[in-house]
Design an enzyme around this catalytic site. Structure first.
Site, PDB file in Angstrom:
ATOM      1  N   ASP A  22       2.259  -0.639  -0.330  1.00 50.93           N
ATOM      2  CA  ASP A  22       2.919   0.601  -0.752  1.00 50.93           C
ATOM      3  C   ASP A  22       2.805   1.583   0.416  1.00 50.93           C
ATOM      4  OD1 ASP A  22       0.360   1.667  -0.816  1.00 50.93           O
ATOM      5  OD2 ASP A  22       0.433   2.313  -2.923  1.00 50.93           O
ATOM      6  N   HIS A  23       3.172   2.830   0.172  1.00 52.40           N
ATOM      7  CA  HIS A  23       3.154   3.821   1.256  1.00 52.40           C
ATOM      8  C   HIS A  23       1.744   4.044   1.804  1.00 52.40           C
ATOM      9  CE1 HIS A  23       3.048   5.510  -2.779  1.00 52.40           C
ATOM     10  NE2 HIS A  23       2.277   6.463  -2.318  1.00 52.40           N
ATOM     11  N   GLY A  49      -5.706  -0.833  -6.489  1.00 53.96           N
ATOM     12  CA  GLY A  49      -4.572  -0.925  -7.422  1.00 53.96           C
ATOM     13  C   GLY A  49      -3.833  -2.237  -7.250  1.00 53.96           C
ATOM     14  N   MET A  50      -3.607  -2.623  -6.017  1.00 59.02           N
ATOM     15  CA  MET A  50      -2.931  -3.902  -5.745  1.00 59.02           C
ATOM     16  C   MET A  50      -3.723  -5.063  -6.335  1.00 59.02           C
ATOM     17  SD  MET A  50      -0.055  -3.719  -4.116  1.00 59.02           S
ATOM     18  CE  MET A  50       0.927  -2.930  -2.825  1.00 59.02           C
ATOM     19  N   GLY A  97      -3.477   2.180  -0.628  1.00 58.18           N
ATOM     20  CA  GLY A  97      -4.423   3.163  -0.094  1.00 58.18           C
ATOM     21  C   GLY A  97      -5.850   2.649  -0.108  1.00 58.18           C
ATOM     22  N   ARG A 149     -19.622 -27.349  -6.064  1.00 60.54           N
ATOM     23  CA  ARG A 149     -20.133 -26.636  -7.243  1.00 60.54           C
ATOM     24  C   ARG A 149     -19.241 -25.468  -7.662  1.00 60.54           C
ATOM     25  NH1 ARG A 149     -22.541 -24.616  -2.745  1.00 60.54           N
ATOM     26  NH2 ARG A 149     -23.109 -22.416  -2.656  1.00 60.54           N
ATOM     27  N   HIS A 150     -18.350 -25.061  -6.782  1.00 58.01           N
ATOM     28  CA  HIS A 150     -17.509 -23.901  -7.109  1.00 58.01           C
ATOM     29  C   HIS A 150     -16.304 -24.275  -7.973  1.00 58.01           C
ATOM     30  CE1 HIS A 150     -19.950 -21.581  -4.426  1.00 58.01           C
ATOM     31  NE2 HIS A 150     -19.746 -22.473  -3.458  1.00 58.01           N
TER      32      HIS A 150
HETATM   33  C1  RB5 Z   1      -1.028   5.805  -3.587  1.00 59.20           C
HETATM   34  O1  RB5 Z   1      -1.217   7.132  -3.340  1.00 59.20           O
HETATM   35  C2  RB5 Z   1      -2.352   5.142  -3.968  1.00 59.20           C
HETATM   36  O2  RB5 Z   1      -2.690   5.486  -5.269  1.00 59.20           O
HETATM   37  C3  RB5 Z   1      -2.258   3.639  -3.804  1.00 59.20           C
HETATM   38  O3  RB5 Z   1      -1.909   3.352  -2.498  1.00 59.20           O
HETATM   39  C4  RB5 Z   1      -3.506   2.837  -4.066  1.00 59.20           C
HETATM   40  O4  RB5 Z   1      -4.607   3.356  -3.374  1.00 59.20           O
HETATM   41  C5  RB5 Z   1      -3.821   2.548  -5.464  1.00 59.20           C
HETATM   42  O5  RB5 Z   1      -4.780   1.819  -5.775  1.00 59.20           O
END
Ligand code: RB5
Length: 144
Positions: free
Chosen positions: A7-8, A68-69, A64, A130-131
């Site tokens: 993302d950005h 989140g990803m 960031g 084992r994994h």
């Molecule tokens: C975006 O501002 C931010 O929330 C995102 O990049 C990330 O860090 C979310 O987990």
């Protein structure tokens, strides 16, 4: 083949990682974004679908924090995503967890460290042994 997306918050780091992959002659497919503001779940899905449909064997997701990803990616069956900010974790999440998606935070790790993390993630293979039973138990958690 690696699927990569951001993302950005992870865009600058994605450019650096792609330059590194180019130098290493590692093939990748870029799933966006191109620096514009996007919602990270949309990119996580694009990258993970490349893995679940067999087009790619691993993915790299950058936002960031990387968190989140990773949360989104780990909701998808067959995806084992790990947020890494150090090389030890990147190595052992391959050896022990057979992680197939590396997540990093563009606002957390510097470029130099991030590239070493990518190196460890791509250079190491699942140990098995084992994994395997533990991964089977992990797989059984999908959908719960
Ligand atoms: C975006 O501002 C931010 O929330 C995102 O990049 C990330 O860090 C979310 O987990």
């Amino acid at each position: 083949m690696i699927a990569i997306g951001c993302d950005h918050g992870g865009f600058e780091l994605k450019l650096a990682v792609e330059s590194y992959l180019n130098l290493q002659k590692v093939d990748y497919v870029d799933c966006g974004c191109n620096g514009e503001k996007v919602d990270y779940p949309d990119i996580a899905v694009k990258v993970c679908e490349k893995i679940t449909n067999g087009e790619c064997d691993k993915g790299i997701l950058l936002c960031g924090t990387g968190i989140g990803m990773s949360m989104c990616a780990n909701k998808i069956a067959g995806i084992r995503a790990a947020v890494c900010s150090d090389t030890y974790s990147a190595k052992y999440t391959r050896l022990h967890n057979d992680a197939n998606v590396l997540c990093m935070g563009g606002r957390v790790v510097g470029v130099g460290l991030a590239l070493e993390i990518v190196h460890e993630f791509l250079a190491n293979e699942f140990e098995g042994g084992r994994h395997v039973v533990r991964l089977d138990k992990m797989k059984n958690l999908e959908g719960k």
